[in-house]
Design a protein around this motif. Structure first.
Motif, short mmCIF file in Angstrom:
data_model
loop_
_atom_site.label_atom_id
_atom_site.label_comp_id
_atom_site.label_asym_id
_atom_site.label_seq_id
_atom_site.Cartn_x
_atom_site.Cartn_y
_atom_site.Cartn_z
N LYS A 1 0.80 -1.23 0.00
CA LYS A 1 0.00 0.00 0.00
C LYS A 1 0.84 1.28 0.00
CE LYS A 1 -0.77 0.67 4.97
NZ LYS A 1 -1.80 0.83 6.03
N ASP A 2 2.06 1.22 0.52
CA ASP A 2 2.87 2.44 0.57
C ASP A 2 3.76 2.61 -0.66
OD1 ASP A 2 4.54 0.32 1.06
OD2 ASP A 2 5.48 1.17 2.86
N THR A 3 3.50 1.81 -1.72
CA THR A 3 4.28 1.93 -2.95
C THR A 3 3.91 3.22 -3.67
OG1 THR A 3 4.26 -0.49 -3.18
CG2 THR A 3 4.87 0.80 -5.12
N PRO A 4 4.88 4.06 -4.00
CA PRO A 4 4.58 5.30 -4.73
C PRO A 4 3.81 5.01 -6.02
CG PRO A 4 6.83 5.34 -3.92
CD PRO A 4 6.32 3.95 -3.68
N GLY A 5 2.76 5.78 -6.25
CA GLY A 5 1.94 5.57 -7.44
C GLY A 5 0.70 4.73 -7.19
N VAL B 1 -6.08 2.80 -7.76
CA VAL B 1 -5.47 3.36 -8.96
C VAL B 1 -3.95 3.18 -8.90
CG1 VAL B 1 -5.05 5.47 -10.29
CG2 VAL B 1 -7.30 5.05 -9.31
N PHE B 2 -3.38 2.78 -10.03
CA PHE B 2 -1.93 2.61 -10.14
C PHE B 2 -1.41 3.53 -11.25
CE2 PHE B 2 -3.92 -1.44 -9.00
CZ PHE B 2 -3.33 -1.68 -7.77
N GLU B 3 -0.51 4.43 -10.89
CA GLU B 3 0.06 5.36 -11.86
C GLU B 3 1.57 5.29 -11.79
OE1 GLU B 3 -3.02 9.01 -12.26
OE2 GLU B 3 -2.04 8.88 -10.30
N ASP B 4 2.17 4.68 -12.80
CA ASP B 4 3.62 4.47 -12.84
C ASP B 4 4.11 3.91 -11.50
OD1 ASP B 4 3.90 5.35 -15.46
OD2 ASP B 4 4.10 7.45 -14.87
#
Length: 381
Positions: free
Chosen positions: A190-194, A215-218
């Motif tokens: 959950k703490d992954t950037p993007g 939502v996943f953005e890059d």
């Protein structure tokens, strides 16, 4: 009444789970429904009691029990009266956990499965998208290979535990041109950037569980988080569907039984025309029908469970059980609400929640229509 399928140790477990549910869950259901979630501490408590690891090996903190033990836990948890609580706990260990246990590396098991079994981490499975539900092959979330990472772009919707999950086992397209043969599974923390939770979704039922749009953005995910082999995700997802659908059938039978009990209780107490509703033939016949439907659903579900637990081909039986049990839960809850009359439509009576909660059973985990397609395909073959 004990069923031949369960042994003494299963009934001992049933007594233990039922006691926990009665003492630590039921008294708080109304509060949790109003809040829209149950406390995270319930995961810790369930883990502490050993309930989250029943079907997992001892080496990962489980107790190495069989699927019958898992079924007992599911049935008794469903009797808490809040399908949202059952869904939240179940999504972590019934839907997300098995993907890591069956196909993940030892590193992934230690990092995610072990704390899931103890209740320290909450898991979710991210498959459904705004434009891809039952048609898993049509997901459009992509994972682009960039050396030691994948770059993920896309979105997921209707994800149980999606708002507060510590990780999501996510279906992505690693080979967009290959259809279902290009799907892989990635564990995304959950703490992954993007990675963002776009919103918590408001639902008709299952109100005590959180359901999110993701939502996943890059979003850069380490390759070490790949579950199993690349482009094998579709097959992994399909393999666990039998247990997930069986769990939904078991929950549906238990929920229907709860609705029947509530209807009987109300019919005995409600006085009309100077006598209880339970004295009127039309109501008595309704109750008889409801009880008969439930026992039929239970028999079909237990038949599927016996096949599945013994390692036999249970796909057809599970699909039949899910269809009949979930449709039965809808019918029974609807009749229970009807017996309550106007009071059944009031939020102060639990029967309205049983009615709302039951409705999603014919949609989630594979719709009734998809189940029938599976049944007829296998019949024709």
């Amino acid at each position: 009444m004990a069923h031949w399928l369960f042994q003494e140790e299963h009934e001992m477990l049933r007594k233990s789970v039922r006691g926990w549910v009665e003492k630590e869950i039921k008294p708080h259901v109304e509060e949790w429904e109003q809040k829209g979630e149950f406390p995270r501490e319930l995961f810790y408590r369930a883990g502490e009691l050993g309930f989250l690891g029943l079907t997992y090996p001892e080496v990962y903190g489980g107790s190495g029990e069989d699927y019958l033990a898992g079924a007992v836990f599911v049935e008794e948890l469903a009797r808490c009266g809040s399908a949202g609580v059952a869904a939240g706990l179940g999504a972590s260990v019934v839907i997300a956990g098995p993907q890591i246990y069956k196909f993940g590396s030892e590193e992934l098991k230690q990092k995610f499965l072990v704390p899931t079994i103890t209740g320290e981490k909450i898991g979710a499975l991210g498959i459904t998208e705004p434009n891809a539900g039952s048609d898993v092959a049509s997901i459009s979330t992509t994972a682009r290979d960039e050396g030691d990472h994948y770059v993920v772009n896309g979105s997921k919707i209707f994800i149980t535990n999606g708002v507060r999950a510590d990780y999501v086992v996510t279906a992505v397209k690693t080979d967009p041109a290959a259809g279902y043969k290009g799907i892989s599974l990635l564990v995304i923390e959950k703490d992954t950037p993007g990675f963002t939770v776009a919103k918590k979704l408001e639902k008709l039922g299952w109100n005590a569980s959180d359901t999110g749009e993701l939502v996943f953005e890059d979003c850069r995910v380490p390759k070490a988080n790949l579950v199993g082999k690349e482009n094998m995700g579709f097959y992994y997802i399909m393999q666990n569907f039998a247990w997930e659908r069986l769990v939904m059938a078991l929950e549906a039978v238990a929920a229907a039984e709860l609705a029947l009990e509530e209807a009987i209780r109300y019919a005995q107490q409600r006085i009309q025309f100077k006598r209880p509703l339970s004295k009127f033939q039309v109501i008595r016949h309704k109750l008889a029908d409801m009880a008969s439907w439930i026992e039929t659903a239970r028999s079909l579900t237990y038949h599927a469970l016996s096949l599945f637990a013994s390692g036999e081909d249970a796909v057809t039986a599970v699909a039949m059980a899910k269809v009949y049990a979930c449709e039965t839960a809808n019918r029974v809850a609807d009749e229970a609400l009807q017996i309550h009359g106007g009071y059944g439509y009031m939020m102060e009576y639990p029967v309205q929640r049983y009615w709302r909660d039951a409705r999603v059973g014919t949609i989630g985990g594979g719709t009734t229509e998809i189940m029938k397609q599976i049944i007829v395909n296998r019949l024709i073959k």
